[in-house]
Scaffold this motif. Structure first.
Motif, short mmCIF file in Angstrom:
data_model
loop_
_atom_site.label_atom_id
_atom_site.label_comp_id
_atom_site.label_asym_id
_atom_site.label_seq_id
_atom_site.Cartn_x
_atom_site.Cartn_y
_atom_site.Cartn_z
N CYS A 60 43.58 37.31 18.34
CA CYS A 60 41.95 37.41 18.43
C CYS A 60 41.64 36.51 17.01
CB CYS A 60 41.31 38.71 18.30
SG CYS A 60 39.60 39.08 18.43
N ARG A 63 35.78 33.35 16.24
CA ARG A 63 35.08 32.51 17.15
C ARG A 63 35.90 31.19 17.56
NH1 ARG A 63 33.64 31.90 11.92
NH2 ARG A 63 34.09 30.16 10.95
N ASP A 84 38.39 31.85 30.49
CA ASP A 84 37.04 32.16 30.63
C ASP A 84 36.27 31.43 29.60
OD1 ASP A 84 34.13 33.19 30.78
OD2 ASP A 84 35.02 34.93 31.85
N GLY A 86 33.12 30.79 29.20
CA GLY A 86 31.92 31.51 28.66
C GLY A 86 32.00 32.82 27.66
N GLU A 87 33.08 33.58 27.97
CA GLU A 87 33.52 34.54 27.03
C GLU A 87 34.65 34.26 25.79
OE1 GLU A 87 32.77 37.69 27.19
OE2 GLU A 87 31.33 37.33 29.20
N ASP A 88 34.86 32.83 25.95
CA ASP A 88 35.74 32.13 24.90
C ASP A 88 37.20 32.90 24.84
OD1 ASP A 88 36.12 30.09 22.87
OD2 ASP A 88 35.07 31.36 21.34
N VAL A 89 38.09 32.67 25.78
CA VAL A 89 39.08 33.23 26.26
C VAL A 89 40.07 32.37 26.84
CG1 VAL A 89 40.64 35.04 27.15
CG2 VAL A 89 38.11 35.56 26.34
N ALA A 103 41.36 35.20 22.13
CA ALA A 103 40.05 35.62 22.43
C ALA A 103 39.09 35.71 21.28
CB ALA A 103 39.93 36.99 23.28
N ARG A 106 34.00 40.03 20.36
CA ARG A 106 33.14 40.01 21.59
C ARG A 106 31.84 39.99 21.17
NH1 ARG A 106 36.77 43.76 25.33
NH2 ARG A 106 38.83 43.07 24.87
N GLY A 107 31.08 39.76 22.30
CA GLY A 107 29.69 39.90 21.93
C GLY A 107 29.03 39.26 20.63
N ASP A 115 34.79 44.13 16.71
CA ASP A 115 35.29 43.79 18.04
C ASP A 115 35.85 45.09 18.71
OD1 ASP A 115 36.20 41.78 19.68
OD2 ASP A 115 38.08 42.75 19.02
N ASP A 170 32.10 48.06 31.90
CA ASP A 170 32.92 47.56 32.89
C ASP A 170 33.83 48.53 33.65
OD1 ASP A 170 34.96 46.29 34.30
OD2 ASP A 170 35.97 45.53 32.60
#
Length: 502
Positions: A60, A63, A84, A86-89, A103, A106-107, A115, A170
């Motif tokens: 992790c 950014r 992904d 969009g989720e930066d993974v 990754a 998050r958010g 996180d 989720d």
């Protein structure tokens, strides 16, 4: 935040292959802005602390995880996969070694602690700062970053969500809870089960493929039956497989069953799990071919799905005739329900057909036993027909039949029924090995071209009937040469012609 658990430098060195360590170190020196922080996180660290084998590495960064992964792949000579954007993974696939998933936080979180608090379960909410390790500070052990009490839950082997709204964020996490319980041999905290009972209806938001992936991973574990039982108690099982709910209040004749339809399906799964672990316990004379089948790809998964669903058609087939409960043709009703489930969960065609075939034929061994009792023996033709019907999955059918047998207890049930199933299994496997397989693997005595060239027949249903009859006669030992096969084909063609079927 708890940081009492230390991970040794040696553990991390064994976990991270040298090419990966070298590439990560170089990137931190060359691109300090791209990776001001780098953490080992999640299931990787959990399994390391549990002493389990680690298959994949989860990293992790604050950014730009996709950009970092792309640069890492180039540096390590590895493949890059954007999972992904969009989720930066993203994922880095090393030429030899584990897959590395990377990754971003998050958010809107800006710290690793924030996180971790948004992750699914406490035992996955762990991180290890790799900076000191990669920068060459090898004199000290590494402390885990643990804002959610993960280490205490790992020690207690308990699964607990990180926050009250984890399942709403989720819903697939609910299934993951039972999967982790099965695969890690853990228990669910009381509050976890309470949240599932509250939120299980939300699972319909999850894509069928994701649901199937979690269910498959659960079923492949050696503790699947207990996890499925808990899912039933908490309501989640019926939200993902509503077909099973139909059997909750359907009783069965006490002569052969002590459980209702749902309970029997669940017990059959439990017995299948025991048979997977020790097939020789109830098949003393024919365990090797069963073990060979179980070792093949997806065989255990096919068997466990079939065990769980084998009597799912009974509620639809239930009738009361002159005071007797009957379930005639419940296999066919079950197949239709399994096909609907397979479509919903996006099963592959092959997986669907294999499970459906076992459900459709699960009564065949019992029918053969009944025929053997009635006539004083078992015909070779009946055995060949049964072997041909189930084809490659004959061992799976026999294991399913035994699981079905072990799951039923009734007043009129023969005490030696398991031994009878083992006897029929030995006979069918012998017929397959000595009669069916030699013919299936040998060049055919006749082909469709022969029927056209030698007999002047046109392609159609009669082709399949004649070629099937030739193969059957060869398996029975009635014919052995091409000449005899042609004679049988001519005889069948003439008979069809007389009946107006050619």
């Amino acid at each position: 935040m708890s940081a009492e658990k230390l991970v040794s430098q040696e553990q991390v060195s064994r976990l991270l292959p040298l090419p990966l360590r070298t590439a990560l170190t170089a990137l931190r020196r060359e691109l300090p802005a791209a990776a001001p922080e780098l953490y080992l996180v999640g299931g990787t660290l959990r399994d390391l602390l549990l002493g389990r084998e680690v298959h994949d590495i989860d990293l992790c960064v604050p950014r730009a995880a996709v950009a970092f992964a792309r640069a890492l792949a180039e540096r390590a000579g590895a493949a890059f996969v954007c999972l992904d954007e969009g989720e930066d993974v993203a994922r880095v696939v090393l030429p030899a070694g584990p897959e590395v998933d990377i990754a971003a936080f998050r958010g809107a979180t800006v710290t690793i602690e924030q996180d971790l608090q948004l992750r699914d379960f406490t035992l996955n909410a762990l991180a290890l700062d790799l900076a000191a390790f990669l920068d060459g500070d090898t004199d000290r052990a590494l402390a885990c970053i643990d804002p959610c009490g993960a280490q205490a839950d790992i020690a207690a082997r308990v699964i607990r969500p990180t926050h009250e709204h984890a399942f709403a964020a989720d819903p697939l996490r609910m299934l993951r809870a039972y999967r982790l319980a099965a695969t890690l041999d853990c228990g669910l905290a009381p509050e976890t089960r309470a949240l599932v009972r509250r939120d299980f209806s939300l699972i319909v938001r999850s894509a069928g493929e994701r649901v199937a992936s979690e269910l498959n991973a659960l079923l492949l574990s050696s503790h699947a039956s207990s996890a499925i039982q808990c899912m039933a108690e908490d309501g989640l099982l019926f939200a993902v497989i509503p077909e099973l709910a139909l059997g909750r209040d359907v009783s069965q004749p006490r002569a052969f069953h002590h459980l209702n339809v749902l309970e029997h399906n669940l017990e059959a799964l439990k017995q299948a799990e025991l048979l997977v672990a020790r097939p020789g316990a109830f098949f003393p004379d024919c365990a090797p071919p069963l073990q060979d089948w179980l070792a093949a790809a997806d065989a255990v998964l096919v068997l466990k799905w079939a065990a769980l669903l084998h009597d799912v058609g009974k509620p639809a087939a239930r009738q009361e005739r002159q005071g007797r409960l009957t379930f005639y043709q419940h296999e066919q009703a079950g197949v239709q329900l399994v096909r609907e489930l397979a479509q919903r969960l996006r099963w592959s065609t092959r997986h669907s057909e294999r499970v459906c075939r076992l459900v459709a034929l699960h009564m065949r061994p019992y029918q053969l036993l009944h025929a053997a009792r009635s006539s004083g023996g078992l015909s070779l033709r009946a055995c060949i027909r049964a072997v041909q019907a189930v084809d490659e999955d004959l061992p799976g059918l026999l294991l399913l039949c035994q699981a079905d047998t072990l799951a039923g207890r009734g007043e009129r049930r023969p005490a030696d029924l398991e031994a009878q199933v083992a006897w029929i299994a030995d006979r069918l496997l012998q017929v397959r090995a000595e009669r069916v397989m030699p013919v299936q693997t040998a060049p055919p005595l006749l082909t469709g071209h022969d029927l056209m060239d030698r007999l002047g027949l046109q392609p159609g249903p009669l082709f399949k009937k004649i070629l099937g009859a030739v193969a059957l006669a060869r398996m029975e030992g009635g014919i052995a040469t091409r000449r005899e096969a042609l004679a049988l084909a001519r005889e069948m063609a003439a008979a069809a012609n007389r009946e107006g079927g050619a």
